[in-house]
Motif scaffolding. Structure first.
Motif, PDB file in Angstrom:
ATOM      1  N   ILE A  72       8.716   1.671  -2.012  1.00  0.00           N
ATOM      2  CA  ILE A  72       8.084   2.186  -3.144  1.00  0.00           C
ATOM      3  C   ILE A  72       7.217   1.136  -3.927  1.00  0.00           C
ATOM      4  N   GLY A  73       7.232  -0.175  -3.493  1.00  0.00           N
ATOM      5  CA  GLY A  73       6.557  -0.954  -3.900  1.00  0.00           C
ATOM      6  C   GLY A  73       7.207  -2.136  -4.583  1.00  0.00           C
ATOM      7  N   ARG A  74       6.671  -3.446  -4.738  1.00  0.00           N
ATOM      8  CA  ARG A  74       7.449  -4.604  -5.128  1.00  0.00           C
ATOM      9  C   ARG A  74       7.584  -4.300  -6.720  1.00  0.00           C
ATOM     10  N   GLN A  75       6.430  -4.073  -7.350  1.00  0.00           N
ATOM     11  CA  GLN A  75       6.376  -4.001  -9.054  1.00  0.00           C
ATOM     12  C   GLN A  75       7.264  -3.038  -9.472  1.00  0.00           C
ATOM     13  N   LYS A  76       7.764  -2.007  -8.904  1.00  0.00           N
ATOM     14  CA  LYS A  76       8.503  -0.880  -9.550  1.00  0.00           C
ATOM     15  C   LYS A  76       9.883  -1.642  -9.466  1.00  0.00           C
ATOM     16  N   SER A 128       9.395 -13.587  -4.996  1.00  0.00           N
ATOM     17  CA  SER A 128       8.759 -14.685  -3.972  1.00  0.00           C
ATOM     18  C   SER A 128       7.704 -13.866  -3.501  1.00  0.00           C
ATOM     19  N   THR A 129       8.095 -12.609  -2.690  1.00  0.00           N
ATOM     20  CA  THR A 129       7.359 -11.823  -2.079  1.00  0.00           C
ATOM     21  C   THR A 129       5.929 -11.539  -2.944  1.00  0.00           C
ATOM     22  N   PHE A 130       6.434 -11.132  -4.100  1.00  0.00           N
ATOM     23  CA  PHE A 130       4.997 -10.703  -4.756  1.00  0.00           C
ATOM     24  C   PHE A 130       3.981 -11.874  -5.001  1.00  0.00           C
ATOM     25  N   ILE A 131       4.601 -13.239  -5.321  1.00  0.00           N
ATOM     26  CA  ILE A 131       3.639 -14.158  -5.448  1.00  0.00           C
ATOM     27  C   ILE A 131       2.857 -14.684  -4.018  1.00  0.00           C
ATOM     28  N   ALA A 132       3.641 -14.627  -2.919  1.00  0.00           N
ATOM     29  CA  ALA A 132       3.280 -14.997  -1.629  1.00  0.00           C
ATOM     30  C   ALA A 132       2.162 -14.013  -1.094  1.00  0.00           C
ATOM     31  N   GLU A 133       2.410 -12.632  -1.481  1.00  0.00           N
ATOM     32  CA  GLU A 133       1.300 -11.767  -0.985  1.00  0.00           C
ATOM     33  C   GLU A 133       0.171 -11.665  -1.831  1.00  0.00           C
ATOM     34  N   PHE A 206       0.867  -5.141   0.131  1.00  0.00           N
ATOM     35  CA  PHE A 206       1.650  -3.825   0.220  1.00  0.00           C
ATOM     36  C   PHE A 206       0.930  -2.524  -0.044  1.00  0.00           C
ATOM     37  N   ALA A 207      -0.154  -2.836  -0.608  1.00  0.00           N
ATOM     38  CA  ALA A 207      -1.035  -1.553  -0.927  1.00  0.00           C
ATOM     39  C   ALA A 207      -1.783  -1.197   0.438  1.00  0.00           C
ATOM     40  N   ARG A 208      -2.145  -2.454   0.942  1.00  0.00           N
ATOM     41  CA  ARG A 208      -2.723  -1.929   2.393  1.00  0.00           C
ATOM     42  C   ARG A 208      -1.818  -1.388   3.469  1.00  0.00           C
ATOM     43  N   LEU A 209      -0.711  -1.827   3.516  1.00  0.00           N
ATOM     44  CA  LEU A 209       0.452  -1.451   4.295  1.00  0.00           C
ATOM     45  C   LEU A 209       0.699  -0.007   3.942  1.00  0.00           C
ATOM     46  N   GLU A 210       0.703   0.462   2.781  1.00  0.00           N
ATOM     47  CA  GLU A 210       1.044   1.848   2.075  1.00  0.00           C
ATOM     48  C   GLU A 210       0.010   2.780   2.576  1.00  0.00           C
ATOM     49  N   GLN A 211      -1.282   2.368   2.548  1.00  0.00           N
ATOM     50  CA  GLN A 211      -2.674   2.970   3.096  1.00  0.00           C
ATOM     51  C   GLN A 211      -2.387   3.239   4.543  1.00  0.00           C
ATOM     52  N   GLU A 212      -2.118   2.352   5.420  1.00  0.00           N
ATOM     53  CA  GLU A 212      -1.804   2.611   6.985  1.00  0.00           C
ATOM     54  C   GLU A 212      -0.858   3.474   7.096  1.00  0.00           C
ATOM     55  N   ALA A 213       0.304   3.569   6.460  1.00  0.00           N
ATOM     56  CA  ALA A 213       1.470   4.073   6.728  1.00  0.00           C
ATOM     57  C   ALA A 213       1.075   5.529   6.235  1.00  0.00           C
ATOM     58  N   LYS A 424       2.672 -12.896   8.119  1.00  0.00           N
ATOM     59  CA  LYS A 424       3.142 -12.120   9.229  1.00  0.00           C
ATOM     60  C   LYS A 424       2.733 -10.678   8.788  1.00  0.00           C
ATOM     61  N   GLY A 425       2.039 -10.117   9.601  1.00  0.00           N
ATOM     62  CA  GLY A 425       1.681  -8.726   9.375  1.00  0.00           C
ATOM     63  C   GLY A 425       0.453  -8.649   8.718  1.00  0.00           C
ATOM     64  N   SER A 426      -0.155  -9.542   8.024  1.00  0.00           N
ATOM     65  CA  SER A 426      -1.396  -9.493   6.911  1.00  0.00           C
ATOM     66  C   SER A 426      -2.396 -10.297   7.643  1.00  0.00           C
ATOM     67  N   PRO A 427      -3.445  -9.742   7.280  1.00  0.00           N
ATOM     68  CA  PRO A 427      -4.799 -10.498   7.393  1.00  0.00           C
ATOM     69  C   PRO A 427      -4.847 -11.814   6.599  1.00  0.00           C
ATOM     70  N   PRO A 428      -5.862 -12.783   7.020  1.00  0.00           N
ATOM     71  CA  PRO A 428      -5.802 -13.983   6.097  1.00  0.00           C
ATOM     72  C   PRO A 428      -6.535 -13.559   4.921  1.00  0.00           C
TER      73      PRO A 428
END
Length: 446
Positions: A72-76, A128-133, A206-213, A424-428
């Motif tokens: 459902i997303g990191r922020q929530k 940490s995921t939020f900042i890293a992404e 995450f937004a990009r992953l959500e769109q692809e899903a 991993k799993g994300s573009p540059p």
């Protein structure tokens, strides 16, 4: 947007760890309020037992909040963990003493600690995921270091309040009502943290992953996610557990256990012990962003490896300096341990999320992080207190940190370097348009 995301995540983390850290700094007083046995060591063991109990439910919190954050997303999810921690901490400030209601008091304390532990299970992995992404690849170490800067801010705030209370209140007043104040502060702080996190936008990854899903009309179940985390990512999970072990054993030893060690084992005044740790944390805050920059420039492995080597070689000399009793010796020993710890606090927030792919990053990191913290980090005060009580050897904290450093060193040798590389799993991810053009012009991009 990146600065706003990092600021909000770090400030929210500061408020969360203020709540969690206050318990450690006022542990001796809590032992007298909730576990009156007449034996100071037994009281401290009981208090740290309740401290450790919160870590038993952290993996459960990680298994719930982590996969939920991947769906459902990191922020929530970060907003949910913030309010749960504030409620659990505020509740501790309202619990009657053992003298008032008997055995119900420690049971209520344990229940509140379990709420804290459950919510914290989703905190570090999410923040940490939020900042890293959000962070550009070449600045992920520096930006990630501000997460632990926020943790130190929370710890400093908690230690400062407890130090002031122990300095200005009599022992009887502290036992009667003064100990409640730092816990009751958690209510308004929680509302501020909740506001900050509700204002955050979801991470681009995450937004990009959500769109692809959504485009593929694929919905990942929590059961499938946990199965992939535990079986499909077993090597990364083991590395995560080992890195978190050395990170958290040394962290909880220095920031949570040492105030009680100085007071209970070396017979320093409670206020003196807190002030020592407070000064060390301020020094750590000053060099924290530098450690993050160094991990971007030279790599995560050299920075973390230096910390492991330092704890292996210097833990005994540092503790001997602390034990010899002079003010200069205590501060020198504690500062040495604090600066070594910065090697972990500066590099780990960018290292750990990079171990896992985007689709399961929050869940995998939350599970691995909290399993390791529960088994090794959170039990550190309890285990070391028990070892000293059983052996009479006051160097046990040093031996424990050295053993953790060996485990961490092996993990550093086995891990891959991730500095300056895409997740991993994300573009540059880049910081400027010029950097994007430079990247696009390279043969790898073509």
């Amino acid at each position: 947007m990146v600065k706003r995301a990092v600021t909000a995540a770090a400030l929210g983390n500061a408020m969360e760890w203020f709540d969690f850290g206050v318990y450690s700094y006022i542990a001796v007083t809590l032992g007298e309020v909730f576990f009156p046995s007449g034996n100071p060591t037994a009281q401290l063991l009981s208090t740290f037992g309740a401290f450790a109990a919160a870590f038993l439910v952290r993996p459960v919190g990680g298994m719930v909040f982590g996969p939920l954050g991947d769906r459902i997303g990191r922020q929530k999810v970060l907003a949910i963990t913030m309010i749960m921690m504030a409620v659990g901490t505020f509740a501790i400030g309202l619990i009657p003493s053992y003298a008032a209601i008997g055995v119900g008091a420690p049971l209520l304390l344990l229940a509140a600690r379990l709420v804290q532990g459950f919510s914290t299970g989703g905190e570090y992995g999410g923040a940490s995921t939020f900042i890293a992404e959000y962070a550009p690849d070449k600045r992920r170490g520096f930006l990630g270091s501000w997460l632990e800067f926020g943790t130190l801010v929370g710890y400093v705030a908690g230690a400062s309040i407890v130090a002031v209370l122990t300095a200005v209140l009599s022992h009887d007043a502290l036992l009667a009502w003064g100990w409640r104040i730092p816990f009751l502060v958690a209510g308004p702080l929680g509302l501020i943290g909740l506001y900050l996190r509700l204002k955050l936008e979801e991470t681009p990854a995450f937004a990009r992953l959500e769109q692809e899903a959504r485009a593929k009309q694929v919905e990942q179940s929590a059961k499938k996610s946990l199965r992939e985390i535990l079986l499909g990512q077993w090597r990364a999970m083991l590395l995560c557990v080992a890195l978190v072990l050395v990170f958290n054993v040394t962290d909880y030893m220095l920031l949570s256990y040492m105030p009680s060690y100085l007071t209970g084992q070396l017979h320093y005044g409670a206020t003196h012990g807190l002030i020592v740790v407070l000064v060390v944390m301020v020094v750590m805050m000053a060099v924290q962003p530098l450690a993050g920059r160094l991990s971007d420039r030279f790599g995560r492995r050299p920075v973390i490896g230096a910390g492991c080597a330092g704890f292996l070689l210097l833990s005994i000399p540092a503790l001997l300096l602390i034990r010899q009793g002079s003010l200069a010796g205590v501060y020198a020993g504690m500062a040495a341990l604090g600066l070594l710890l910065v090697c972990f606090t500066g590099a780990m927030p960018s290292t750990l999320p990079a171990l896992f792919p985007t689709r399961i990053r929050y869940g995998a990191l939350s599970v691995g992080f909290n399993i390791s913290v529960s088994l090794f980090g959170g039990t550190t005060p309890l285990v070391v207190t028990a070892l000293i009580s059983a052996t009479g050897n006051l160097l046990m904290p040093a031996y424990y940190m050295m053993a953790a450093a060996v485990v961490g060193g092996v993990a550093v040798l086995l891990m891959s370097e991730t500095a300056g590389r895409p997740l991993k799993g994300s573009p540059p991810a880049v910081a400027t348009e010029a950097e994007a053009r430079e990247l696009a012009a390279t043969p790898q991009a073509a």
